[in-house]
Design a protein around this motif. Structure first.
Motif, PDB file in Angstrom:
ATOM      1  N   THR A  25       0.824  -1.204   0.000  1.00 41.69           N
ATOM      2  CA  THR A  25       0.000   0.000   0.000  1.00 41.69           C
ATOM      3  C   THR A  25       0.862   1.259   0.000  1.00 41.69           C
ATOM      4  O   THR A  25       2.051   1.230   0.350  1.00 41.69           O
ATOM      5  CB  THR A  25      -0.916   0.037   1.240  1.00 41.69           C
ATOM      6  N   THR A  26       0.248   2.361  -0.385  1.00 40.05           N
ATOM      7  CA  THR A  26       0.954   3.649  -0.376  1.00 40.05           C
ATOM      8  C   THR A  26       1.400   4.007   1.039  1.00 40.05           C
ATOM      9  O   THR A  26       2.498   4.520   1.251  1.00 40.05           O
ATOM     10  CB  THR A  26       0.027   4.750  -0.918  1.00 40.05           C
ATOM     11  N   GLU A  27       0.537   3.702   2.017  1.00 38.58           N
ATOM     12  CA  GLU A  27       0.870   3.996   3.414  1.00 38.58           C
ATOM     13  C   GLU A  27       2.113   3.240   3.855  1.00 38.58           C
ATOM     14  O   GLU A  27       3.052   3.827   4.400  1.00 38.58           O
ATOM     15  CB  GLU A  27      -0.302   3.636   4.332  1.00 38.58           C
ATOM     16  N   PHE A  28       2.123   1.930   3.603  1.00 33.98           N
ATOM     17  CA  PHE A  28       3.266   1.134   4.065  1.00 33.98           C
ATOM     18  C   PHE A  28       4.552   1.563   3.369  1.00 33.98           C
ATOM     19  O   PHE A  28       5.599   1.701   4.007  1.00 33.98           O
ATOM     20  CB  PHE A  28       3.014  -0.359   3.820  1.00 33.98           C
ATOM     21  N   ASN A  29       4.478   1.765   2.068  1.00 35.88           N
ATOM     22  CA  ASN A  29       5.681   2.166   1.326  1.00 35.88           C
ATOM     23  C   ASN A  29       6.221   3.502   1.819  1.00 35.88           C
ATOM     24  O   ASN A  29       7.434   3.699   1.939  1.00 35.88           O
ATOM     25  CB  ASN A  29       5.376   2.243  -0.172  1.00 35.88           C
ATOM     26  N   GLY A  30       5.314   4.436   2.117  1.00 34.10           N
ATOM     27  CA  GLY A  30       5.751   5.741   2.600  1.00 34.10           C
ATOM     28  C   GLY A  30       6.381   5.664   3.976  1.00 34.10           C
ATOM     29  O   GLY A  30       7.419   6.286   4.237  1.00 34.10           O
ATOM     30  N   VAL A  31       5.760   4.889   4.884  1.00 34.90           N
ATOM     31  CA  VAL A  31       6.304   4.753   6.237  1.00 34.90           C
ATOM     32  C   VAL A  31       7.650   4.034   6.196  1.00 34.90           C
ATOM     33  O   VAL A  31       8.597   4.416   6.889  1.00 34.90           O
ATOM     34  CB  VAL A  31       5.310   3.993   7.142  1.00 34.90           C
ATOM     35  N   LEU A  32       7.754   2.991   5.386  1.00 35.41           N
ATOM     36  CA  LEU A  32       9.004   2.247   5.268  1.00 35.41           C
ATOM     37  C   LEU A  32      10.130   3.140   4.759  1.00 35.41           C
ATOM     38  O   LEU A  32      11.249   3.121   5.286  1.00 35.41           O
ATOM     39  CB  LEU A  32       8.822   1.050   4.338  1.00 35.41           C
ATOM     40  N   ALA A  33       9.837   3.952   3.735  1.00 40.94           N
ATOM     41  CA  ALA A  33      10.859   4.836   3.181  1.00 40.94           C
ATOM     42  C   ALA A  33      11.318   5.864   4.208  1.00 40.94           C
ATOM     43  O   ALA A  33      12.517   6.146   4.338  1.00 40.94           O
ATOM     44  CB  ALA A  33      10.317   5.533   1.930  1.00 40.94           C
ATOM     45  N   SER A  34      10.367   6.419   4.949  1.00 34.58           N
ATOM     46  CA  SER A  34      10.702   7.408   5.976  1.00 34.58           C
ATOM     47  C   SER A  34      11.531   6.784   7.093  1.00 34.58           C
ATOM     48  O   SER A  34      12.524   7.359   7.557  1.00 34.58           O
ATOM     49  CB  SER A  34       9.417   8.016   6.548  1.00 34.58           C
ATOM     50  N   TRP A  35      11.117   5.602   7.532  1.00 35.94           N
ATOM     51  CA  TRP A  35      11.836   4.898   8.603  1.00 35.94           C
ATOM     52  C   TRP A  35      13.246   4.514   8.158  1.00 35.94           C
ATOM     53  O   TRP A  35      14.218   4.686   8.904  1.00 35.94           O
ATOM     54  CB  TRP A  35      11.030   3.664   8.994  1.00 35.94           C
ATOM     55  N   LYS A  36      13.366   4.034   6.919  1.00 46.15           N
ATOM     56  CA  LYS A  36      14.678   3.636   6.414  1.00 46.15           C
ATOM     57  C   LYS A  36      15.611   4.830   6.318  1.00 46.15           C
ATOM     58  O   LYS A  36      16.813   4.723   6.588  1.00 46.15           O
ATOM     59  CB  LYS A  36      14.518   2.979   5.042  1.00 46.15           C
ATOM     60  N   GLN A  37      15.077   5.984   5.955  1.00 49.27           N
ATOM     61  CA  GLN A  37      15.898   7.186   5.881  1.00 49.27           C
ATOM     62  C   GLN A  37      16.486   7.533   7.251  1.00 49.27           C
ATOM     63  O   GLN A  37      17.628   7.981   7.354  1.00 49.27           O
ATOM     64  CB  GLN A  37      15.066   8.359   5.348  1.00 49.27           C
TER      65      GLN A  37
END
Length: 214
Positions: A146-158
């Motif tokens: 989902t867009t939500e999961f992908n966005g949270v994952l990218a932010s967390w990984k950063q």
């Protein structure tokens, strides 16, 4: 880019659906260049679990919490016997290790990514309103696209890629700000410092009054 170790807080799975979901999360982390570590799942030790968790957290750059249903109660009572007694219905709870490991990770400054199965009771470190975003999902691999999961994952990984902030103890005293110095004091130490300052200020006024009167 070198792979980063990440701690994954998840209990032993009870159903094939839960196991498939956890594996999907682990595979997704690996596809991002992250190596998932879970005590009792892919990391084992002869030491007590809490000691193993402590040592493993110190080797990781961040933490993923996967909270899945461990216990379910069709009915129960909260604050039984008290004036605020409440009936409970269909309560689902995860393993308490989710709370323990999330707290330990947060105390170490780990960026947290929290994934909670829909229907679990929202409480403690698994509820919204803390310093991290909580994703409530159905435990299916589709939830990871989902867009939500992908966005949270990218932010967390950063956040994982950012250099850790130096602790107060790592700085020389001359490099500390007043706020850092005060924030690093224990309560008893702080009151001692404030007391000493009060004595100094009082002494300065007394000396000034004596000199002006002389």
């Amino acid at each position: 880019m070198n792979e980063l170790n990440v701690f994954v807080s998840v209990g032993g799975t009870a159903t094939e659906r839960q196991e498939a979901f956890v594996r999907a999360v682990e595979d997704r982390l690996r596809s991002e260049g992250l190596v998932p570590h879970t005590v009792g799942r892919n990391t084992f030790s002869a030491d007590a679990p809490l000691k193993t968790v402590t040592e493993l957290l110190d080797k990781c750059s961040g933490t993923v919490v996967i909270a899945l249903e461990r216990m379910h109660f069709e009915s129960g009572t909260e604050k039984r016997g008290g004036p605020k007694e409440l009936p409970l219905r269909d309560i689902s709870l995860p393993t308490p290790w989710n709370q323990i490991e999330a707290a330990m990770a947060y105390s170490r400054g780990h960026p947290l990514m929290v994934i909670v199965e829909s229907g679990l009771r929202s409480e403690g470190l698994l509820e919204r309103g803390n310093d991290w975003y909580v994703q409530w999902v159905q435990p299916d691999a589709a939830a990871l696209g989902t867009t939500e999961f992908n966005g949270v994952l990218a932010s967390w990984k950063q956040k994982l890629l950012q250099p850790p902030k130096p602790s107060i103890s790592a700085k020389a005293p001359a490099e500390l700000t007043v706020a850092e110095l005060i924030g690093g004091l224990k309560a008893t130490q702080l009151w001692s410092v404030l007391g000493a300052l009060a004595v100094l200020v009082g002494g300065a006024f007394a000396l000034g009054a004596k000199l002006s009167g002389g």
